[in-house]
Design an enzyme around this catalytic site. Structure first.
Site, short mmCIF file in Angstrom:
data_model
loop_
_atom_site.label_atom_id
_atom_site.label_comp_id
_atom_site.label_asym_id
_atom_site.label_seq_id
_atom_site.Cartn_x
_atom_site.Cartn_y
_atom_site.Cartn_z
N ASP A 345 75.10 46.09 96.24
CA ASP A 345 75.59 44.73 96.19
C ASP A 345 75.62 44.30 94.72
O ASP A 345 74.91 44.84 93.88
CB ASP A 345 74.66 43.82 97.00
CG ASP A 345 75.16 42.40 97.09
OD1 ASP A 345 76.38 42.21 97.15
OD2 ASP A 345 74.33 41.48 97.08
N ASP A 651 70.51 42.21 99.08
CA ASP A 651 69.46 41.22 99.27
C ASP A 651 69.80 40.17 100.31
O ASP A 651 68.93 39.44 100.76
CB ASP A 651 69.14 40.51 97.95
CG ASP A 651 70.35 39.78 97.36
OD1 ASP A 651 71.47 39.97 97.90
OD2 ASP A 651 70.18 39.03 96.39
N ASP A 655 74.21 41.93 103.94
CA ASP A 655 74.04 43.35 103.64
C ASP A 655 73.34 44.11 104.77
O ASP A 655 73.30 45.34 104.76
CB ASP A 655 73.20 43.52 102.36
CG ASP A 655 73.86 42.89 101.16
OD1 ASP A 655 75.06 43.14 100.96
OD2 ASP A 655 73.20 42.14 100.44
#
Length: 909
Positions: A345, A651, A655
């Site tokens: 990410d 986080d 995700d």
């Protein structure tokens, strides 16, 4: 987005119901009608009925396993099944000592594994703060403070700055409301809410500006909204559903160990059948055939492997914890080291997730760089690497002053730590001003505020009127096109010259194309009568001061960590919900991409009409922009179809599906959501991407140590098989009995293999590529080394046994000498196991003192058993002279010579 219907069960999610609408696509009055609610909310009786119908507004959370469950889970392994079968076979043949040995080792392994896994689980729980969410809800027209779990569709909820949104809401009232939705979308910039808009039904969640989603955070403003979905029906609930329904992906080591143990089981089974058939054909009694089968199983099965494997992984777990990596399950220790691709990410993982001013462009075109990240005001403002010229100081100070005066945020030090409140952009401006030397509290004290125009997304600017040195000064900041329309001059040095709007607009567009979020600043003196209210009509004839370029900056260590991953042969791809321009700007800094050809957008992924089409996109893409949570999952699956062992870092709740689908999921512990941490295999406690690199290194060290332990145990076990086979072929009595084989495998070798698990890194872990995902533990080099060492040990030991018998020694004495030689061979082989390629003499023996002490302890324990009453009788051993021991040691050192020759040959090849 879950949907609503017009039935009495309003708000109930029914995917096949024909009366369904998207709440963001209809006017608020229709939404309230569909929910049988009003702007005054529900009555308590209505709320109670709906709570019974829909259940509490909570996401399901998995109860952590008990110590008993963790203990029993240690027995779920094919290798353990083989050992249980061997123990049962030993008991059937009344070989009670053998059965006791195997059972004891299985229990010891389960205890060690349970303690380590339970410890890791407790460390994970310590990271997660359990907070009871409260919310303000209208019931019967009155505002009540209630637990968020009692919310139901139709409830009206009040939000204000600092609140976490308790459910999915269709907003119908908002005053300067800005919500941070990075948890769901990955976008670091907060979203301004516009409740009066009616949007297209296909509008993605990140663009639904008339909605507020569960789990997101209100940065500023106030709002009222009606609950349209709760629990699993919310956007975050949909993500949780993907996580709950998806099967757990097995770690690379588990897959390799399963293949390995299946082969061991197959080999043992075939060998036992062959031996049984030969023995039966020779007329051997059934009891003797069982005895032979037990001896064969004991020699072929590496009984000490479960304990040694558990210890090696436990050591890796501790080492990773020292480097800020928490491992939730023991088997995942080596997972990062095996990965061939990391899908990371952007927001909060590669970047600091805090808007920061990085570029100041003054009106005359001077470009200044702003060092530092986040809310800590460290770093300087420089021009061409040095301090700004005198010509830039005046307009820079004016720009910083205007940015502070027209600012609603606060930046202070509390208990030794910088803390900020307010809009992320306003906070970024205060940090930038601190680097210039301006402090808001002092500046506002010296320049008292007379009037303000707060920021509204419709206005696209904010303004403040202050008394400055006896004049009335208007300070304005906002969108460049809006601010330029208010200006007639621009600050150049100490003068105000006629503005060059077209040139400034071009520069603003060029900065935006580089991924910057742009803000313009202006000021001007105005005439203002006492107690009058400033209006937008008065905002003209101002002086343009400059442009501010803001980004969510990279973490300082991210670029080097990504480069190191690539040097280690790991492909790194970035998956973000951010705009393609912003994603490309970050990718260029990371050297992941040079141009837009390396970027694939969420829209591109939607156009892929098959897995094959998707795989074509992921084959070359390095950056995925505007990717939705479900698309992140599809990206991971596609990369796996390409043959990658995939690690996913993130986080946010968005995700979670990808974290679970990957071979190893890595969550951020400091800023990560509870959903992400619950889903992940590993947790990075400092949210530092370089810690992922540390995890890769430690994972590779752990896997290398597992291979070293396996080589030690399998090579010595294979040597026992060679010894056993030679005796069977020649009709010689067994050189070792089953209890002696167990003594070798579990006690003398068991001490050494555990010490071998403490081997430090060899130093080149990050300079070699990852092992191919389909490569078995037994690759070519290990097979060669096992064969060479097994034949050397087995043949020399058998020759000794035969020679001792021919010299007139009893079978017990011959076995005693052979057993001692095998222990010495193990002592030598453990040093051969320290590296697959490096010579024994290139390893500093004191780097692993446990190995020295473990080898010495193994030898002393065996010698001690010769003098211990009872134990010596069970093992059928007796003391030997020092001269005899020395002769056997010289024989054992032949193994060192042979293996050094093989390493030299392999190195040249």
């Amino acid at each position: 987005m879950a949907k609503m219907d017009a039935s009495p069960d309003a708000g109930k999610v029914r995917d096949n119901d024909r009366f369904l609408v998207q709440p963001h696509s209809v006017a608020i009055e229709q939404v309230l009608a569909l929910l049988h609610s009003s702007r005054q909310g529900l009555s308590e009786s209505q709320a109670s009925e709906r709570l019974a119908l829909y259940g509490p507004n909570q996401l399901p959370s998995g109860k952590p396993p008990s110590m008993l469950v963790i203990f029993l889970r240690q027995f779920k392994s094919p290798l353990i099944y083989i050992l249980l079968a061997a123990a049962l076979l030993s008991a059937v043949t009344t070989a009670w000592s053998d059965a006791a040995f195997i059972t004891a080792i299985l229990i010891l392994n389960a205890i060690i594994g349970s303690v380590q896994e339970y410890s890791a689980q407790r460390a994970t729980e310590a990271l997660q703060k359990i907070v009871t969410a409260r919310t303000r809800v209208l019931r019967d027209g009155e505002l009540y403070d209630k637990d968020a779990s009692v919310l139901v569709p139709g409830d009206v909820v009040a939000l204000e700055s600092g609140d976490r949104v308790p459910a999915d809401l269709r907003l119908f009232s908002a005053h300067d409301t800005v919500i941070d939705e990075s948890l769901l979308t990955g976008e670091s910039l907060a979203v301004s809410k516009k409740p009066d808009l009616v949007l297209d039904p296909l509008t993605p969640p990140g663009d639904r500006c008339n909605m507020a989603f569960a789990g997101t955070m209100v940065e500023r403003g106030r709002a009222l909204g009606v609950v349209v979905n709760t629990a699993l029906a919310t956007e975050i609930g949909r993500i949780a559903t993907h996580v709950l329904l998806r099967p757990v992906t097995k770690s690379p080591l588990l897959l390799r160990m399963e293949r390995f143990t299946r082969r061991v089981a197959l080999f043992v089974g075939v060998a036992a059948m062959v031996v049984a058939s030969i023995s039966f054909a020779r007329g051997t009694e059934l009891a003797e055939i069982f005895f032979l089968a037990v001896a064969l199983a004991v020699s072929a099965i590496p009984e000490g492997l479960p304990v040694a494997l558990t210890v090696a992984l436990a050591i890796g777990l501790r080492r990773m914890a020292d480097r800020n990596v928490i491992v939730r399950r023991l088997i995942s220790v080596e997972a990062l080291g095996s990965c061939t691709c990391i899908a990371t990410d952007k927001t909060g993982t590669l970047t600091v997730n805090r808007i920061t001013v990085k570029r100041v462009e003054l009106a005359d075109g001077s470009q200044l760089e702003v060092a530092g990240e986040g809310i800590i005001p460290s770093g300087k403002i420089t021009m061409d690497g040095g301090d700004p010229d005198e010509a830039q100081r005046s307009p820079l100070n004016r720009l910083a002053r205007a940015a502070v005066l027209s600012n609603e945020a606060h930046l202070v030090v509390r208990e030794g730590r910088w803390t900020a409140q307010g809009d992320a952009v306003d906070v970024a401006l205060l940090v930038m001003a601190r680097k210039v030397g301006l402090v808001k509290e002092k500046l506002v004290s010296d320049c008292p505020e007379l009037e303000t125009i707060p920021f509204e997304s419709e206005r696209m600017f904010s303004a403040s009127v202050n008394r400055v040195d006896g004049t009335t000064l208007l300070s304005v900041k906002g969108a460049p096109e809006k601010i330029l329309s208010m200006c007639s001059s621009m600050a150049v040095g100490d003068e105000d010259l006629a503005i060059e709007s077209v040139s400034i607009q071009r520069r603003a567009e060029a900065l935006a194309a580089q991924g910057y979020r742009m803000l313009a600043v202006a000021e001007g003196e105005i005439e203002m009568a006492p107690e009058t209210v400033i209006s937008e009509r008065q905002l003209s004839g101002l002086t343009f001061l400059g442009l501010l370029g803001m980004v969510d900056p990279l973490r300082p260590e991210s670029a080097q960590a990504v480069a190191s991953c690539q040097e280690a042969g790991i492909r790194v791809v970035m998956v973000t919900g951010d705009h393609p321009i912003t994603a490309l700007a970050v990718a260029k800094q990371l050297r992941l991409a040079d141009d837009e050809r390396a970027i694939v957008t969420g829209a591109d992924l939607k156009l892929a009409d098959s897995d094959h089409g998707l795989d074509r996109l992921t084959d070359s893409a390095r950056v995925y922009a505007r990717a939705e949570p479900v698309q992140k999952l599809e990206i991971v699956k596609s990369l796996q179809r390409h043959g990658h062992f995939v690690a996913v870092s993130g986080d946010g709740a968005n995700d979670a599906p990808a974290l679970k689908a990957a071979q190893v999921g890595v969550a951020m512990g400091a800023t990560g959501t509870e959903v992400a941490m619950e889903t992940a295999d590993l947790i990075i406690t400092d949210d530092n991407f370089s810690s992922i690199l540390a995890g890769v290194e430690e994972g590779r060290v752990a896997y290398s140590n597992v291979r070293k332990v396996i080589f030690l145990l399998i090579s010595t076990g294979a040597a026992e098989l060679v010894l056993f086979t030679l005796a069977l072929i020649t009709g010689t009595p067994l050189p070792l009995v089953a209890v002696q084989l167990l003594w070798l495998n579990l006690v003398t070798n068991g001490i050494q293999d555990i010490a071998l698990a403490f081997e430090p890194a060899e130093g080149d872990e990050l300079s070699r590529p990852p092992r191919p995902p389909n490569e078995a533990i037994f690759n070519r080099v290990m097979i060669e080394r096992v064969l060479v060492s097994a034949l050397t040990i087995g043949c020399i030991a058998f020759a000794l046994f035969q020679w001792l018998l021919m010299q007139g020694y009893s079978i017990e004495e011959a076995r005693n000498g052979t057993l001692l030689l095998m222990v010495l061979f193990e002592n030598v082989q453990v040093f051969n196991s320290r590296s697959e390629t490096l010579s024994v003499f290139r390893h500093n023996p004191v780097r692993n003192p446990l190995l020295l002490f473990g080898t010495l302890a193994a030898q002393l324990i065996h010698i001690g058993s010769m003098y211990t009453p009872g134990l010596s009788a069970v093992l059928q051993v007796q003391p030997v002279s020092f001269q005899h021991w020395l002769q056997l040691l010289l024989l054992a050192l032949l193994l060192l010579v042979v293996m050094e020759i093989h390493k030299a040959f392999w190195g040249r090849r």
